[in-house]
Scaffold this motif. Structure first.
Motif, PDB file in Angstrom:
ATOM      1  N   GLY A 189       1.087  -1.262   0.059  1.00 26.24           N
ATOM      2  CA  GLY A 189       0.287  -0.099  -0.478  1.00 26.24           C
ATOM      3  C   GLY A 189       0.671   1.435   0.312  1.00 26.24           C
ATOM      4  N   LEU A 190       0.391   2.136  -0.369  1.00 25.44           N
ATOM      5  CA  LEU A 190       1.262   3.661  -0.154  1.00 25.44           C
ATOM      6  C   LEU A 190       1.067   3.789   1.339  1.00 25.44           C
ATOM      7  CD1 LEU A 190      -0.345   5.339  -3.401  1.00 25.44           C
ATOM      8  CD2 LEU A 190       1.449   4.425  -3.192  1.00 25.44           C
ATOM      9  N   ASN A 191       0.633   4.166   2.221  1.00 26.70           N
ATOM     10  CA  ASN A 191       0.401   4.576   3.472  1.00 26.70           C
ATOM     11  C   ASN A 191       1.717   3.390   4.432  1.00 26.70           C
ATOM     12  OD1 ASN A 191       0.015   7.092   4.676  1.00 26.70           O
ATOM     13  ND2 ASN A 191      -0.987   5.518   6.666  1.00 26.70           N
ATOM     14  N   HIS A 192       0.801   2.634   4.418  1.00 30.01           N
ATOM     15  CA  HIS A 192       1.375   2.040   5.941  1.00 30.01           C
ATOM     16  C   HIS A 192       1.027   0.302   4.860  1.00 30.01           C
ATOM     17  CE1 HIS A 192      -2.817   2.548   6.368  1.00 30.01           C
ATOM     18  NE2 HIS A 192      -3.002   0.895   6.322  1.00 30.01           N
ATOM     19  N   GLN A 193       1.929  -0.848   6.010  1.00 29.03           N
ATOM     20  CA  GLN A 193       1.229  -2.086   5.355  1.00 29.03           C
ATOM     21  C   GLN A 193       0.961  -3.206   6.777  1.00 29.03           C
ATOM     22  OE1 GLN A 193       2.361  -1.785   2.411  1.00 29.03           O
ATOM     23  NE2 GLN A 193       3.665  -0.017   2.121  1.00 29.03           N
ATOM     24  N   VAL A 194       0.591  -4.375   6.529  1.00 32.80           N
ATOM     25  CA  VAL A 194       0.404  -5.332   6.905  1.00 32.80           C
ATOM     26  C   VAL A 194       1.146  -6.411   7.568  1.00 32.80           C
ATOM     27  CG1 VAL A 194      -1.242  -7.818   7.069  1.00 32.80           C
ATOM     28  CG2 VAL A 194      -1.194  -5.597   6.035  1.00 32.80           C
ATOM     29  N   ALA A 195       2.476  -6.125   8.997  1.00 37.58           N
ATOM     30  CA  ALA A 195       3.435  -7.192   8.875  1.00 37.58           C
ATOM     31  C   ALA A 195       3.399  -8.392   8.640  1.00 37.58           C
ATOM     32  CB  ALA A 195       3.141  -6.513  10.553  1.00 37.58           C
ATOM     33  N   LEU A 196       3.908  -9.163   8.417  1.00 38.47           N
ATOM     34  CA  LEU A 196       4.266 -10.510   7.553  1.00 38.47           C
ATOM     35  C   LEU A 196       4.377 -10.973   9.436  1.00 38.47           C
ATOM     36  CD1 LEU A 196       4.914 -12.626   5.548  1.00 38.47           C
ATOM     37  CD2 LEU A 196       7.121 -12.222   5.638  1.00 38.47           C
ATOM     38  N   GLU A 197       3.282 -11.382   9.894  1.00 34.29           N
ATOM     39  CA  GLU A 197       3.110 -12.696  10.983  1.00 34.29           C
ATOM     40  C   GLU A 197       2.251 -13.101  10.268  1.00 34.29           C
ATOM     41  OE1 GLU A 197       3.924 -12.190  14.523  1.00 34.29           O
ATOM     42  OE2 GLU A 197       5.001  -9.653  13.660  1.00 34.29           O
ATOM     43  N   MET A 198       2.557 -14.495  10.651  1.00 32.58           N
ATOM     44  CA  MET A 198       1.576 -15.705  10.063  1.00 32.58           C
ATOM     45  C   MET A 198       1.478 -16.329  11.785  1.00 32.58           C
ATOM     46  SD  MET A 198       4.286 -17.163   6.822  1.00 32.58           S
ATOM     47  CE  MET A 198       4.415 -15.873   5.642  1.00 32.58           C
ATOM     48  N   PRO A 246      -3.593 -12.308  19.628  1.00 24.93           N
ATOM     49  CA  PRO A 246      -4.807 -11.590  20.419  1.00 24.93           C
ATOM     50  C   PRO A 246      -5.225 -10.522  20.265  1.00 24.93           C
ATOM     51  CG  PRO A 246      -3.222 -12.423  22.354  1.00 24.93           C
ATOM     52  CD  PRO A 246      -2.946 -13.363  20.742  1.00 24.93           C
ATOM     53  N   LYS A 247      -4.297 -10.071  19.815  1.00 24.22           N
ATOM     54  CA  LYS A 247      -4.611  -8.332  19.569  1.00 24.22           C
ATOM     55  C   LYS A 247      -5.080  -7.724  18.466  1.00 24.22           C
ATOM     56  CE  LYS A 247      -0.234  -6.821  23.108  1.00 24.22           C
ATOM     57  NZ  LYS A 247       0.727  -6.563  23.703  1.00 24.22           N
ATOM     58  N   GLY A 248      -4.899  -8.794  17.342  1.00 24.06           N
ATOM     59  CA  GLY A 248      -5.132  -8.447  16.112  1.00 24.06           C
ATOM     60  C   GLY A 248      -3.670  -8.693  15.017  1.00 24.06           C
ATOM     61  N   GLN A 249      -4.112  -7.729  13.758  1.00 23.64           N
ATOM     62  CA  GLN A 249      -2.698  -8.422  13.097  1.00 23.64           C
ATOM     63  C   GLN A 249      -2.013  -6.706  13.148  1.00 23.64           C
ATOM     64  OE1 GLN A 249      -2.614  -9.887  10.435  1.00 23.64           O
ATOM     65  NE2 GLN A 249      -0.567  -8.575   9.743  1.00 23.64           N
ATOM     66  N   TYR A 250      -0.783  -6.994  13.078  1.00 24.77           N
ATOM     67  CA  TYR A 250       0.513  -5.851  13.554  1.00 24.77           C
ATOM     68  C   TYR A 250       0.351  -5.071  12.115  1.00 24.77           C
ATOM     69  CZ  TYR A 250       0.954  -6.929  17.789  1.00 24.77           C
ATOM     70  OH  TYR A 250       1.425  -7.796  19.151  1.00 24.77           O
ATOM     71  N   GLY A 251       0.889  -4.126  11.768  1.00 28.63           N
ATOM     72  CA  GLY A 251       1.396  -2.960  10.975  1.00 28.63           C
ATOM     73  C   GLY A 251       2.537  -2.721  11.161  1.00 28.63           C
ATOM     74  N   ASN A 252       3.133  -1.909   9.995  1.00 30.15           N
ATOM     75  CA  ASN A 252       3.867  -1.505  10.076  1.00 30.15           C
ATOM     76  C   ASN A 252       4.258  -0.427   8.633  1.00 30.15           C
ATOM     77  OD1 ASN A 252       4.873  -2.998   7.117  1.00 30.15           O
ATOM     78  ND2 ASN A 252       6.136  -4.760   8.873  1.00 30.15           N
ATOM     79  N   PHE A 253       5.591   0.323   8.658  1.00 31.44           N
ATOM     80  CA  PHE A 253       5.625   1.513   7.939  1.00 31.44           C
ATOM     81  C   PHE A 253       6.456   0.833   6.980  1.00 31.44           C
ATOM     82  CE2 PHE A 253       3.984   3.746  11.521  1.00 31.44           C
ATOM     83  CZ  PHE A 253       2.834   3.228  11.170  1.00 31.44           C
ATOM     84  N   GLU A 254       7.154  -0.418   6.216  1.00 29.77           N
ATOM     85  CA  GLU A 254       7.773  -0.373   5.697  1.00 29.77           C
ATOM     86  C   GLU A 254       7.297   0.470   4.061  1.00 29.77           C
ATOM     87  OE1 GLU A 254       7.847  -5.026   4.089  1.00 29.77           O
ATOM     88  OE2 GLU A 254       6.752  -4.858   6.298  1.00 29.77           O
ATOM     89  N   ALA A 255       8.579   0.514   3.579  1.00 33.70           N
ATOM     90  CA  ALA A 255       8.410   1.313   2.707  1.00 33.70           C
ATOM     91  C   ALA A 255       7.224   1.894   1.388  1.00 33.70           C
ATOM     92  CB  ALA A 255       9.200   1.899   0.911  1.00 33.70           C
ATOM     93  N   PRO A 256       6.656   2.435   0.896  1.00 30.49           N
ATOM     94  CA  PRO A 256       5.859   2.137  -0.119  1.00 30.49           C
ATOM     95  C   PRO A 256       6.066   1.749  -1.471  1.00 30.49           C
ATOM     96  CG  PRO A 256       5.732   4.734   0.229  1.00 30.49           C
ATOM     97  CD  PRO A 256       6.812   3.535   0.847  1.00 30.49           C
ATOM     98  N   ALA A 257       5.225   0.798  -2.201  1.00 31.25           N
ATOM     99  CA  ALA A 257       5.782   0.712  -3.586  1.00 31.25           C
ATOM    100  C   ALA A 257       4.873   0.427  -4.527  1.00 31.25           C
ATOM    101  CB  ALA A 257       6.412  -0.925  -3.931  1.00 31.25           C
TER     102      ALA A 257
END
Length: 268
Positions: free
Chosen positions: A217-226, A230-241
């Motif tokens: 995505g352009l603003n934020h990414q979904v972390a590679l958590e497989m 219980p807290k839900g999906q983690y995000g991160n700020f890997e570079a947009p592309a």
């Protein structure tokens, strides 16, 4: 740059998540990211034939956000094709983009003929839900287009019809995936590639033998958590592309362009 008549070149961009007043989402500025992406396309890839943006154009689907998105999009030097995602509001989108393609049943669906395949733009949005849907009406449109045409096809959609291995994201993939596959199954020899959004990750692979890819995505990414948390999906700020796609009769190549990378270049 001079366009190559023996090669189709287009840009795959996704998940812009624009908000009103050029505001922030998770502390980042999505309008600025979109502006940087368009600057990059205009400068580096103005020989491309078109841009496809596969949904989540805005974060809340409000008028003010679409106004900002439209203003930035007007700066693009090549044609664009817009899809809607679960963060978009279809009625508001239609107001701001009345020229956007619609199928006979009113969904944001359409097609574009190219020398190397028919591009089909699908609407997988479902009002009030993050989960993707491709209902019987939309299925009927797709069946009709595929039965009335011949030759290779490239599909564009927001929600993946397949699991990508991230449990929380996979819960919101296309819920009609099996019915969708039964349509494609009869034409699988024609389907060259499926381009999706929604996952906020760079993903390449195949689904039931069909090549697929997704862009960051352009603003934020979904972390590679497989594993589920219980807290839900983690995000991160890997570079947009965004993706730079090259297609001809023999092949389709997808390059991920980290357009905000400022690392030093050197000659090997």
């Amino acid at each position: 740059m001079i366009k190559n008549p023996d090669m189709l070149k287009f840009i795959h961009l996704t998940d812009c998540h624009i908000v009103k007043d050029g505001g922030a989402v998770y502390g980042q500025q999505p309008a600025g990211r979109l502006r940087a992406a368009i600057d990059s396309i205009n400068s580096e890839h103005h020989d491309a034939d078109f841009v496809v943006i596969t949904g989540d154009l805005t974060h809340h689907g409000d008028d003010a956000a679409y106004e900002i998105f439209a203003r930035e999009l007007r700066r693009l030097s090549i044609p664009s094709h817009l899809l809607v995602g679960n963060h978009d509001d279809v009625r508001t989108f239609r107001f701001h983009f009345p020229e956007a393609q619609r199928c006979d049943c009113g969904f944001i669906q359409g097609s574009k003929r190219t020398p190397f395949g028919l591009c089909l733009f699908l609407d997988t949005s479902q009002r009030g839900s993050d989960v993707g849907r491709y209902c019987e009406e939309r299925q009927g449109w797709l069946k009709g287009v595929l039965s009335e045409t011949s030759g290779p096809v490239m599909l564009f959609m927001h929600h993946p019809p397949f699991a990508i291995g991230l449990p929380d994201m996979d819960e919101s993939r296309l819920e009609d995936a099996e019915a969708f596959w039964q349509i494609l199954r009869l034409h699988r020899h024609r389907v060259r590639h499926i381009f999706v959004g929604h996952a906020h990750r760079m993903v390449y692979g195949n689904w039931r033998g069909l090549p697929v890819s997704c862009m960051r995505g352009l603003n934020h990414q979904v972390a590679l958590e497989m594993t589920s948390s219980p807290k839900g999906q983690y995000g991160n700020f890997e570079a947009p592309a965004y993706g730079v796609v090259l297609a001809n009769e023999e092949q389709i190549m997808v390059h991920m362009h980290d357009f905000m990378d400022r690392s030093d270049r050197f000659i090997f």
